[in-house]
Design a protein around this motif. Structure first.
Motif, PDB file in Angstrom:
ATOM      1  N   ASP A   9       0.619  -3.057   6.474  1.00 26.77           N
ATOM      2  CA  ASP A   9       0.825  -3.822   5.332  1.00 26.77           C
ATOM      3  C   ASP A   9       1.385  -5.135   5.457  1.00 26.77           C
ATOM      4  O   ASP A   9       1.690  -5.433   6.696  1.00 26.77           O
ATOM      5  CB  ASP A   9       1.431  -3.090   4.158  1.00 26.77           C
ATOM      6  N   SER A  10       1.537  -6.146   4.660  1.00 25.48           N
ATOM      7  CA  SER A  10       2.042  -7.276   4.716  1.00 25.48           C
ATOM      8  C   SER A  10       2.971  -7.780   3.693  1.00 25.48           C
ATOM      9  O   SER A  10       2.469  -7.149   2.453  1.00 25.48           O
ATOM     10  CB  SER A  10       0.963  -8.317   5.076  1.00 25.48           C
ATOM     11  N   VAL A  11       4.009  -8.428   3.745  1.00 22.43           N
ATOM     12  CA  VAL A  11       4.961  -8.788   2.605  1.00 22.43           C
ATOM     13  C   VAL A  11       5.133 -10.288   2.633  1.00 22.43           C
ATOM     14  O   VAL A  11       5.470 -10.880   3.721  1.00 22.43           O
ATOM     15  CB  VAL A  11       6.352  -8.286   2.773  1.00 22.43           C
ATOM     16  N   VAL A  36       0.630  -7.622   0.081  1.00 21.46           N
ATOM     17  CA  VAL A  36      -0.246  -8.710   0.409  1.00 21.46           C
ATOM     18  C   VAL A  36      -1.384  -8.138   1.315  1.00 21.46           C
ATOM     19  O   VAL A  36      -1.122  -7.151   2.191  1.00 21.46           O
ATOM     20  CB  VAL A  36       0.425  -9.734   1.347  1.00 21.46           C
ATOM     21  N   LEU A  37      -2.390  -8.688   1.067  1.00 18.22           N
ATOM     22  CA  LEU A  37      -3.528  -8.207   1.839  1.00 18.22           C
ATOM     23  C   LEU A  37      -3.509  -8.389   3.280  1.00 18.22           C
ATOM     24  O   LEU A  37      -2.970  -9.462   3.700  1.00 18.22           O
ATOM     25  CB  LEU A  37      -4.997  -8.525   1.409  1.00 18.22           C
ATOM     26  N   VAL A  38      -3.644  -7.473   4.332  1.00 19.12           N
ATOM     27  CA  VAL A  38      -3.525  -7.742   5.740  1.00 19.12           C
ATOM     28  C   VAL A  38      -4.550  -8.653   6.153  1.00 19.12           C
ATOM     29  O   VAL A  38      -4.230  -9.606   6.878  1.00 19.12           O
ATOM     30  CB  VAL A  38      -3.677  -6.181   6.280  1.00 19.12           C
ATOM     31  N   ARG A  68       3.515  -5.540   9.013  1.00 16.84           N
ATOM     32  CA  ARG A  68       4.009  -4.294   9.278  1.00 16.84           C
ATOM     33  C   ARG A  68       2.877  -3.496  10.252  1.00 16.84           C
ATOM     34  O   ARG A  68       1.743  -3.505   9.365  1.00 16.84           O
ATOM     35  CB  ARG A  68       4.383  -3.533   8.515  1.00 16.84           C
ATOM     36  N   PHE A  69       3.346  -3.076  11.266  1.00 17.17           N
ATOM     37  CA  PHE A  69       2.153  -2.077  12.075  1.00 17.17           C
ATOM     38  C   PHE A  69       2.712  -0.635  12.304  1.00 17.17           C
ATOM     39  O   PHE A  69       3.853  -0.532  12.458  1.00 17.17           O
ATOM     40  CB  PHE A  69       1.951  -2.927  13.552  1.00 17.17           C
ATOM     41  N   GLU A  70       1.624   0.195  12.444  1.00 15.92           N
ATOM     42  CA  GLU A  70       2.014   1.367  12.740  1.00 15.92           C
ATOM     43  C   GLU A  70       1.647   1.628  14.298  1.00 15.92           C
ATOM     44  O   GLU A  70       0.671   1.341  14.680  1.00 15.92           O
ATOM     45  CB  GLU A  70       1.054   2.513  11.915  1.00 15.92           C
ATOM     46  N   LEU A  71       2.466   2.279  14.987  1.00 12.59           N
ATOM     47  CA  LEU A  71       2.426   2.504  16.372  1.00 12.59           C
ATOM     48  C   LEU A  71       2.000   3.877  16.543  1.00 12.59           C
ATOM     49  O   LEU A  71       2.890   4.806  16.209  1.00 12.59           O
ATOM     50  CB  LEU A  71       3.626   1.908  17.275  1.00 12.59           C
ATOM     51  N   VAL A  72       0.959   4.303  17.302  1.00 14.40           N
ATOM     52  CA  VAL A  72       0.693   5.508  17.557  1.00 14.40           C
ATOM     53  C   VAL A  72       0.658   5.823  18.970  1.00 14.40           C
ATOM     54  O   VAL A  72      -0.030   5.149  19.749  1.00 14.40           O
ATOM     55  CB  VAL A  72      -0.548   6.055  16.726  1.00 14.40           C
TER      56      VAL A  72
END
Length: 76
Positions: A9-11, A36-38, A68-72
């Motif tokens: 997501d984005s802020v 906010v749209l990525v 924001r990013f998700e790390l996998v």
């Protein structure tokens, strides 16, 4: 260990001036606008912030976008 990141997501974060203190220094406040749209461009996000604060009584002093990013871990 290979780590893959994916956008979550984005802020939009704006800083604006609400007045001056007794020494004449600006008094600043921050406000966050989540969801906010990525895929929205930085230019569009900036223009939206300026359009919103053109309607307000307080001047806009800064515009920030927090992505924001998700790390996998692909090895897990």
């Amino acid at each position: 260990m290979a780590v893959i990141s994916s956008a979550k997501d984005s802020v939009l974060v704006v800083t604006y001036q609400v007045g001056l203190n007794e020494l004449g220094a600006p008094i600043l406040r921050q406000r966050s606008f989540p969801n906010v749209l990525v895929g929205a461009s930085d230019q569009d996000v900036f223009e939206v912030a300026n359009a919103l604060y053109a309607l307000q009584q307080y001047p806009l002093t800064a515009v920030r976008r927090d992505n924001r990013f998700e790390l996998v871990d692909q090895g897990a």
